[in-house]
Design a protein around this motif. Structure first.
Motif, PDB file in Angstrom:
ATOM      1  N   LEU A 186       0.918  -1.395  -0.148  1.00  0.00           N
ATOM      2  CA  LEU A 186      -0.035   0.008  -0.189  1.00  0.00           C
ATOM      3  C   LEU A 186       0.987   1.290   0.034  1.00  0.00           C
ATOM      4  O   LEU A 186       0.484   2.234  -0.693  1.00  0.00           O
ATOM      5  CB  LEU A 186      -0.877  -0.167   1.132  1.00  0.00           C
ATOM      6  CG  LEU A 186      -1.941  -1.053   1.363  1.00  0.00           C
ATOM      7  CD1 LEU A 186      -2.856  -1.014   2.436  1.00  0.00           C
ATOM      8  CD2 LEU A 186      -2.878  -0.822  -0.047  1.00  0.00           C
ATOM      9  N   LYS A 187       1.928   1.231   0.826  1.00  0.00           N
ATOM     10  CA  LYS A 187       2.822   2.469   0.748  1.00  0.00           C
ATOM     11  C   LYS A 187       3.342   2.536  -0.502  1.00  0.00           C
ATOM     12  O   LYS A 187       3.647   3.738  -1.130  1.00  0.00           O
ATOM     13  CB  LYS A 187       4.017   2.240   1.813  1.00  0.00           C
ATOM     14  CG  LYS A 187       5.034   2.981   1.600  1.00  0.00           C
ATOM     15  CD  LYS A 187       6.179   2.718   2.826  1.00  0.00           C
ATOM     16  CE  LYS A 187       7.462   3.704   2.835  1.00  0.00           C
ATOM     17  NZ  LYS A 187       8.267   3.401   3.990  1.00  0.00           N
ATOM     18  N   ALA A 188       3.867   1.588  -1.031  1.00  0.00           N
ATOM     19  CA  ALA A 188       4.735   1.687  -2.514  1.00  0.00           C
ATOM     20  C   ALA A 188       3.398   2.018  -3.694  1.00  0.00           C
ATOM     21  O   ALA A 188       3.644   3.118  -4.312  1.00  0.00           O
ATOM     22  CB  ALA A 188       5.045   0.210  -3.190  1.00  0.00           C
ATOM     23  N   LEU A 189       2.187   1.775  -3.483  1.00  0.00           N
ATOM     24  CA  LEU A 189       1.338   2.164  -4.256  1.00  0.00           C
ATOM     25  C   LEU A 189       0.925   3.529  -4.037  1.00  0.00           C
ATOM     26  O   LEU A 189       0.416   4.389  -4.853  1.00  0.00           O
ATOM     27  CB  LEU A 189       0.078   1.326  -4.302  1.00  0.00           C
ATOM     28  CG  LEU A 189      -0.077  -0.087  -4.490  1.00  0.00           C
ATOM     29  CD1 LEU A 189      -1.394  -0.933  -4.203  1.00  0.00           C
ATOM     30  CD2 LEU A 189      -0.105  -0.130  -6.314  1.00  0.00           C
ATOM     31  N   ARG A 190       0.976   4.234  -2.723  1.00  0.00           N
ATOM     32  CA  ARG A 190       0.755   5.448  -2.649  1.00  0.00           C
ATOM     33  C   ARG A 190       1.837   6.387  -3.213  1.00  0.00           C
ATOM     34  O   ARG A 190       1.663   7.311  -3.608  1.00  0.00           O
ATOM     35  CB  ARG A 190       0.746   5.547  -0.851  1.00  0.00           C
ATOM     36  CG  ARG A 190       0.488   6.667  -0.465  1.00  0.00           C
ATOM     37  CD  ARG A 190       0.003   6.773   1.058  1.00  0.00           C
ATOM     38  NE  ARG A 190       1.586   6.728   2.022  1.00  0.00           N
ATOM     39  CZ  ARG A 190       1.819   5.633   2.787  1.00  0.00           C
ATOM     40  NH1 ARG A 190       1.087   4.686   3.162  1.00  0.00           N
ATOM     41  NH2 ARG A 190       2.926   5.872   3.304  1.00  0.00           N
ATOM     42  N   ILE A 191       3.159   5.835  -3.134  1.00  0.00           N
ATOM     43  CA  ILE A 191       4.089   6.486  -3.493  1.00  0.00           C
ATOM     44  C   ILE A 191       3.874   6.863  -5.103  1.00  0.00           C
ATOM     45  O   ILE A 191       4.213   7.767  -5.644  1.00  0.00           O
ATOM     46  CB  ILE A 191       5.597   5.889  -3.428  1.00  0.00           C
ATOM     47  CG1 ILE A 191       5.857   5.810  -1.572  1.00  0.00           C
ATOM     48  CG2 ILE A 191       6.667   6.606  -4.360  1.00  0.00           C
ATOM     49  CD1 ILE A 191       6.942   5.206  -1.325  1.00  0.00           C
ATOM     50  N   GLY A 193       1.352   6.944  -6.672  1.00  0.00           N
ATOM     51  CA  GLY A 193       0.276   8.101  -6.724  1.00  0.00           C
ATOM     52  C   GLY A 193      -1.390   7.363  -6.802  1.00  0.00           C
ATOM     53  O   GLY A 193      -2.206   7.833  -7.156  1.00  0.00           O
ATOM     54  N   PHE A 194      -1.347   5.965  -6.271  1.00  0.00           N
ATOM     55  CA  PHE A 194      -2.777   5.372  -6.043  1.00  0.00           C
ATOM     56  C   PHE A 194      -3.062   5.729  -4.669  1.00  0.00           C
ATOM     57  O   PHE A 194      -2.788   5.408  -3.728  1.00  0.00           O
ATOM     58  CB  PHE A 194      -2.513   3.835  -6.326  1.00  0.00           C
ATOM     59  CG  PHE A 194      -1.950   3.379  -7.697  1.00  0.00           C
ATOM     60  CD1 PHE A 194      -2.957   3.406  -8.812  1.00  0.00           C
ATOM     61  CD2 PHE A 194      -0.598   3.109  -7.757  1.00  0.00           C
ATOM     62  CE1 PHE A 194      -2.631   3.163 -10.042  1.00  0.00           C
ATOM     63  CE2 PHE A 194      -0.222   2.824  -9.320  1.00  0.00           C
ATOM     64  CZ  PHE A 194      -1.218   2.741 -10.277  1.00  0.00           C
ATOM     65  N   GLY A 195      -4.493   6.130  -4.800  1.00  0.00           N
ATOM     66  CA  GLY A 195      -4.968   6.578  -3.238  1.00  0.00           C
ATOM     67  C   GLY A 195      -5.815   5.277  -2.876  1.00  0.00           C
ATOM     68  O   GLY A 195      -6.106   4.547  -3.490  1.00  0.00           O
ATOM     69  N   GLN A 196      -6.030   5.207  -1.391  1.00  0.00           N
ATOM     70  CA  GLN A 196      -6.826   4.030  -0.978  1.00  0.00           C
ATOM     71  C   GLN A 196      -7.849   3.879  -1.487  1.00  0.00           C
ATOM     72  O   GLN A 196      -8.174   2.607  -1.589  1.00  0.00           O
ATOM     73  CB  GLN A 196      -6.968   4.528   0.619  1.00  0.00           C
ATOM     74  CG  GLN A 196      -5.831   4.274   1.414  1.00  0.00           C
ATOM     75  CD  GLN A 196      -5.374   3.008   1.793  1.00  0.00           C
ATOM     76  OE1 GLN A 196      -6.291   1.928   1.713  1.00  0.00           O
ATOM     77  NE2 GLN A 196      -4.151   2.871   1.916  1.00  0.00           N
ATOM     78  N   GLN A 197      -8.553   4.974  -1.886  1.00  0.00           N
ATOM     79  CA  GLN A 197     -10.093   4.783  -2.632  1.00  0.00           C
ATOM     80  C   GLN A 197     -10.086   4.293  -3.992  1.00  0.00           C
ATOM     81  O   GLN A 197     -11.023   3.572  -4.753  1.00  0.00           O
ATOM     82  CB  GLN A 197     -10.680   6.235  -2.634  1.00  0.00           C
ATOM     83  CG  GLN A 197     -11.195   6.546  -1.249  1.00  0.00           C
ATOM     84  CD  GLN A 197     -11.769   8.052  -1.338  1.00  0.00           C
ATOM     85  OE1 GLN A 197     -11.883   8.522  -2.248  1.00  0.00           O
ATOM     86  NE2 GLN A 197     -11.874   8.718   0.010  1.00  0.00           N
ATOM     87  N   GLN A 198      -8.857   4.294  -4.608  1.00  0.00           N
ATOM     88  CA  GLN A 198      -8.516   3.723  -5.936  1.00  0.00           C
ATOM     89  C   GLN A 198      -8.315   2.059  -6.009  1.00  0.00           C
ATOM     90  O   GLN A 198      -8.135   1.448  -6.907  1.00  0.00           O
ATOM     91  CB  GLN A 198      -7.481   4.479  -6.593  1.00  0.00           C
ATOM     92  CG  GLN A 198      -7.973   5.934  -7.064  1.00  0.00           C
ATOM     93  CD  GLN A 198      -6.901   6.623  -7.504  1.00  0.00           C
ATOM     94  OE1 GLN A 198      -5.751   6.853  -7.101  1.00  0.00           O
ATOM     95  NE2 GLN A 198      -6.880   7.021  -8.646  1.00  0.00           N
ATOM     96  N   ILE A 199      -7.717   1.811  -4.789  1.00  0.00           N
ATOM     97  CA  ILE A 199      -7.347   0.567  -4.732  1.00  0.00           C
ATOM     98  C   ILE A 199      -8.542  -0.430  -4.354  1.00  0.00           C
ATOM     99  O   ILE A 199      -9.172  -0.365  -3.391  1.00  0.00           O
ATOM    100  CB  ILE A 199      -6.380   0.279  -3.534  1.00  0.00           C
ATOM    101  CG1 ILE A 199      -5.287   1.166  -3.887  1.00  0.00           C
ATOM    102  CG2 ILE A 199      -5.760  -1.115  -3.573  1.00  0.00           C
ATOM    103  CD1 ILE A 199      -3.895   1.158  -3.018  1.00  0.00           C
ATOM    104  N   ILE A 200      -8.636  -1.658  -5.125  1.00  0.00           N
ATOM    105  CA  ILE A 200      -9.771  -2.692  -5.142  1.00  0.00           C
ATOM    106  C   ILE A 200      -9.131  -3.639  -4.168  1.00  0.00           C
ATOM    107  O   ILE A 200      -8.059  -4.443  -4.411  1.00  0.00           O
ATOM    108  CB  ILE A 200     -10.164  -2.932  -6.208  1.00  0.00           C
ATOM    109  CG1 ILE A 200     -10.665  -1.498  -7.167  1.00  0.00           C
ATOM    110  CG2 ILE A 200     -11.276  -4.007  -6.182  1.00  0.00           C
ATOM    111  CD1 ILE A 200     -10.786  -1.967  -8.630  1.00  0.00           C
ATOM    112  N   LYS A 201      -9.911  -4.068  -3.000  1.00  0.00           N
ATOM    113  CA  LYS A 201      -9.530  -5.168  -2.180  1.00  0.00           C
ATOM    114  C   LYS A 201     -10.173  -6.419  -2.768  1.00  0.00           C
ATOM    115  O   LYS A 201     -11.558  -6.521  -2.754  1.00  0.00           O
ATOM    116  CB  LYS A 201      -9.843  -5.127  -0.681  1.00  0.00           C
ATOM    117  CG  LYS A 201      -9.128  -3.624  -0.430  1.00  0.00           C
ATOM    118  CD  LYS A 201      -7.929  -4.040   0.400  1.00  0.00           C
ATOM    119  CE  LYS A 201      -7.029  -2.802   0.699  1.00  0.00           C
ATOM    120  NZ  LYS A 201      -7.391  -2.063   2.183  1.00  0.00           N
TER     121      LYS A 201
END
Ligand SMILES: *Cc1c(COP(=O)(O)O)cnc(C)c1O
Length: 456
Positions: A186-191, A193-201
């Protein structure tokens, strides 16, 4: 060599040797007195330089007693290993070399050895032989590297050149991760430019594995992140049910195998990792189950050219070939993280890696049986080297963990499993033997009995 250098290096050798000789009987977690001693470091920045030997002595006198003995046989936290002698010794010699292992020009020795390490890794992990490997500092950094490659490649296929056109205004990429994804992904994705709301679980089953029945839709603009070794249970996503679907959709599949990918080097290969070789990229740590010193990890990318393009840092004064490590990792100047990997693999051999992994898994199963027999609640089915344990209440669970920590006998960390407190025991040190598991077991039972005696 100057006399004072000779002196301090010899002392460092001796002090290291003394420390290593003590790891079997040190308190695994430091005592309060040792922790209090750390205040001794809190001095003002000296105006004038201090003596090197005296600085080393201070480090040892104040620092060593307050270390957490991760390099001993009864540290069971965070799936990290100790440091294998061959790997630790290689690091020592490399410190003397002081190579900036960016490329062959700056260190022909390291470049040659890291190329051998690449080949050996692909063989022992049975991953595509053409893959490129960046030897980085951590699964965090290597995960970031692989996801960077994934993002550039998916955009490139959609006609968007990220390197020229940048990320702003680019076509949208979807990311699907497991509900139990590791926080560093999640940290790598944040760096990136992917926000929490864009990540599908993706929903998981009772063991923490992605449930193929409930896999979110995938397309050619999707990055799917899978796990080899769920951080609590050590479980593996069902690769052969998931990866073919992702490939068919044109998605990129990344596998976070920080510790679990080593199962592939053992007899667990078929049951746990079948189909994993069809992914696009994989990360694995050296400093966890392979038992190299920190910081040591690998980004493995099937498309070696894509990795080399995404990480390229060629300059007029420093153009490397596409397999120069500076073109495969985040770092430019760097220590050759592949050298301790090479030394570890050379000292264990294929059979030694397999034996270590299998021994740890067998000990985890034994421990689980012992704990269950003593009335403790083992929450997972122990398919790897992880045992998740619980007392009768959250308070009792925490009290047991802290009592074991205080006993100095062993250390393991807290976790939360399905909303309640638990502790997570990872067996991953090459030093751990059956007798250490017995001591761990007795320490837990004694802690539990003491805690329950106080409650009554
Ligand atoms: C430890 C771990 C990571 C992060 O690895 P570092 O080397 O500590 O950065 C990522 N994923 C999983 C599953 C892990 O266990």
């Amino acid at each position: 060599m100057r006399e004072d250098e000779k002196e301090v290096m010899k002392q460092a050798e001796q002090r290291s040797f003394d420390y290593l000789s003590s790891v079997d009987h040190r308190n695994v977690y430091p005592t309060q007195a040792a922790l209090d001693g750390l205040r001794g470091f809190d001095e003002a920045l000296p105006e004038h330089g201090c003596d090197s030997s005296q600085t080393l002595a201070m480090l040892d006198t104040l620092g060593s007693p307050a270390t957490v003995v991760t390099n001993g046989p009864r540290y069971f936290g965070f799936v990290v290993g100790a440091a294998l002698p061959a790997a630790a010794a290689a690091e020592r010699l490399m410190l003397a070399w002081d190579q900036g292992a960016a490329m062959a020009m700056t260190s022909p020795t390291c470049a040659s050895i890291e190329e051998v390490a690449r080949r050996w890794l692909l063989e022992i992990l049975d991953l595509p032989g053409e893959s490129g490997i960046g030897f980085g500092t951590s699964a965090t950094a290597c995960g970031l590297t692989c996801l960077t490659v994934a993002r550039s490649q998916l955009l490139l296929r959609a006609g968007w050149n990220l390197h020229e056109q940048g990320v702003y205004g680019a076509p949208l990429i979807r990311v699907v991760v497991s509900e139990t994804v590791h926080v560093t992904i999640l940290k790598a994705l944040r760096i990136l430019g992917f926000g929490q709301q864009q990540i599908i679980k993706a929903p998981v089953d009772q063991h923490g594995r992605i449930d193929p029945e409930r896999l979110p839709a995938l397309d050619a603009m999707t990055i799917l992140c899978l796990q080899a070794g769920e951080v609590n249970t050590g479980e593996f996503d069902p690769f052969s049910a998931l990866i073919p679907r992702a490939r068919q959709a044109g998605a990129w599949v990344h596998v976070d195998g920080a510790f679990g990918l080593w199962a592939r080097a053992s007899s667990l290969k078929q049951t746990h990792t079948a189909g994993i070789e069809e992914a696009d990229s994989w990360t694995v740590d050296g400093h966890k189950w392979l038992n190299t010193p920190y910081d040591c990890a690998m980004s493995i990318c099937r498309d070696a050219d894509a990795l080399a393009q995404a990480m390229n840092s060629d300059a007029a004064y420093a153009s490397g070939s596409k397999n120069a490590q500076k073109n495969l990792t985040l770092e430019f100047s760097r220590r050759a993280r592949g050298v301790p990997v090479w030394a570890a693999l050379r000292s264990l051999g294929k059979s030694g890696v397999a034996a270590m992994v299998e021994r740890h898994c067998a000990m985890a199963r034994e421990l689980a049986t012992l704990l269950k027999g003593a009335g403790l609640n083992v929450l997972n089915r122990v398919v790897l080297n992880q045992v998740v344990v619980q007392g009768r209440t959250d308070q009792e669970t925490t009290a047991i963990r802290l009592a074991v920590e205080k006993s100095g006998e062993a250390w393991f960390g807290p976790t939360v499993w399905k909303g309640s407190a638990a502790f997570r025991i990872s067996i991953s040190s090459w030093r751990t033997e059956k007798a250490d598991i017995d001591r761990l077991f007795l320490a837990i039972v004694k802690a539990r009995d003491d805690v329950q005696a106080i409650q009554h």
